[in-house]
Design an enzyme around this catalytic site. Sequence first.
Site, mmCIF file in Angstrom:
data_model
loop_
_atom_site.group_PDB
_atom_site.id
_atom_site.type_symbol
_atom_site.label_atom_id
_atom_site.label_comp_id
_atom_site.label_asym_id
_atom_site.label_seq_id
_atom_site.Cartn_x
_atom_site.Cartn_y
_atom_site.Cartn_z
ATOM 1 N N HIS A 19 0.844 -1.208 0.000
ATOM 2 C CA HIS A 19 0.000 0.000 0.000
ATOM 3 C C HIS A 19 0.878 1.257 0.000
ATOM 4 C CE1 HIS A 19 -3.156 -2.654 2.149
ATOM 5 N NE2 HIS A 19 -3.622 -2.404 0.944
ATOM 6 N N LYS A 43 -17.977 -6.383 7.466
ATOM 7 C CA LYS A 43 -16.733 -7.109 7.758
ATOM 8 C C LYS A 43 -16.381 -6.940 9.227
ATOM 9 C CE LYS A 43 -13.876 -7.227 3.580
ATOM 10 N NZ LYS A 43 -12.641 -6.722 2.982
ATOM 11 N N ARG A 92 -1.541 -6.460 -8.650
ATOM 12 C CA ARG A 92 -0.332 -7.250 -8.378
ATOM 13 C C ARG A 92 -0.195 -8.319 -9.451
ATOM 14 N NH1 ARG A 92 -2.733 -8.112 -2.551
ATOM 15 N NH2 ARG A 92 -4.417 -8.388 -4.024
ATOM 16 N N SER A 130 -3.068 -7.787 2.652
ATOM 17 C CA SER A 130 -3.405 -7.601 4.066
ATOM 18 C C SER A 130 -3.905 -8.907 4.662
ATOM 19 C CB SER A 130 -4.487 -6.534 4.222
ATOM 20 O OG SER A 130 -4.007 -5.290 3.815
HETATM 21 O O1 PNS Z 1 -8.859 -3.126 -0.158
HETATM 22 P P1 PNS Z 1 -10.075 -3.727 -0.819
HETATM 23 O O2 PNS Z 1 -10.882 -4.483 0.201
HETATM 24 O O3 PNS Z 1 -9.704 -4.545 -2.021
HETATM 25 O O4 PNS Z 1 -10.966 -2.495 -1.332
HETATM 26 C C1 PNS Z 1 -12.197 -2.704 -1.960
HETATM 27 C C2 PNS Z 1 -12.981 -1.390 -2.125
HETATM 28 C C3 PNS Z 1 -13.118 -0.660 -0.828
HETATM 29 C C4 PNS Z 1 -12.260 -0.519 -3.127
HETATM 30 C C5 PNS Z 1 -14.382 -1.774 -2.719
HETATM 31 O O5 PNS Z 1 -14.953 -2.774 -1.934
HETATM 32 C C6 PNS Z 1 -15.325 -0.593 -2.799
HETATM 33 O O6 PNS Z 1 -15.157 0.291 -3.614
HETATM 34 N N1 PNS Z 1 -16.344 -0.573 -1.907
HETATM 35 C C7 PNS Z 1 -17.273 0.524 -1.773
HETATM 36 C C8 PNS Z 1 -18.661 0.126 -2.249
HETATM 37 C C9 PNS Z 1 -18.758 0.254 -3.748
HETATM 38 O O7 PNS Z 1 -18.549 1.299 -4.328
HETATM 39 N N2 PNS Z 1 -19.070 -0.895 -4.394
HETATM 40 C C10 PNS Z 1 -19.142 -0.976 -5.811
HETATM 41 C C11 PNS Z 1 -17.747 -1.148 -6.395
HETATM 42 S S1 PNS Z 1 -17.891 -1.583 -8.061
#
Ligand code: PNS
Length: 175
Positions: A19, A43, A92, A130
Amino acid sequence: MKKIVAIYPGSFDPPTNGHLDLIARGSEIFDELIVAILRNPEKSPLFSVGERRNMLEQLTTDYKNVSVDTFDGLTVDYAAKVNAGAVLRGIRALSDYEYELQMALMNRKLRPQLETVFMMPAEQYSYLSSRLVREVARLGGAVDGLVPEMVEQRLREKLDPAVKLQHARKSKAGK
Ligand code: PNS
């Protein structure tokens, strides 16, 4: 010239060197970069949102154009709220691609003016996540070199309350 604000959304539970590598790269190409921690009630995280925010704030103090915030709801709505023109995400391995592509295209459907920018972290972090850091730390493995020292310390405190007690005693004795 138009300033480009980008958000870097994620869970950051905990923040890893991958990150931080991406934050360093993002801060070079965007005028402003907001690290946005998702407040996800579904979560059950290892670190609370407050703890993650605190760690990320400390880890990014040297970057003048980087700030840390939290959000809930849709990423695109948060991006609109802070006037961001781009979403930064790290890719990645090939395995990340499908999920990231779906997310980027869904975000584009919801808010066409928001661009997703993918960046690759340094290759030594290409296997790092993570989730794996949490698992290795929980099972007593070494995570040095994978997370910043401060995160390593917080992981130790979180997973072994005796460590926290030891620190509290030491700092009390030092007073
Ligand atoms: O670190 P992560 O868990 O891979 O991050 C995922 C994240 C937070 C980017 C994704 O879950 C997200 O954007 N969530 C917010 C809800 C949302 O907008 N959902 C539609 C995404 S297409």
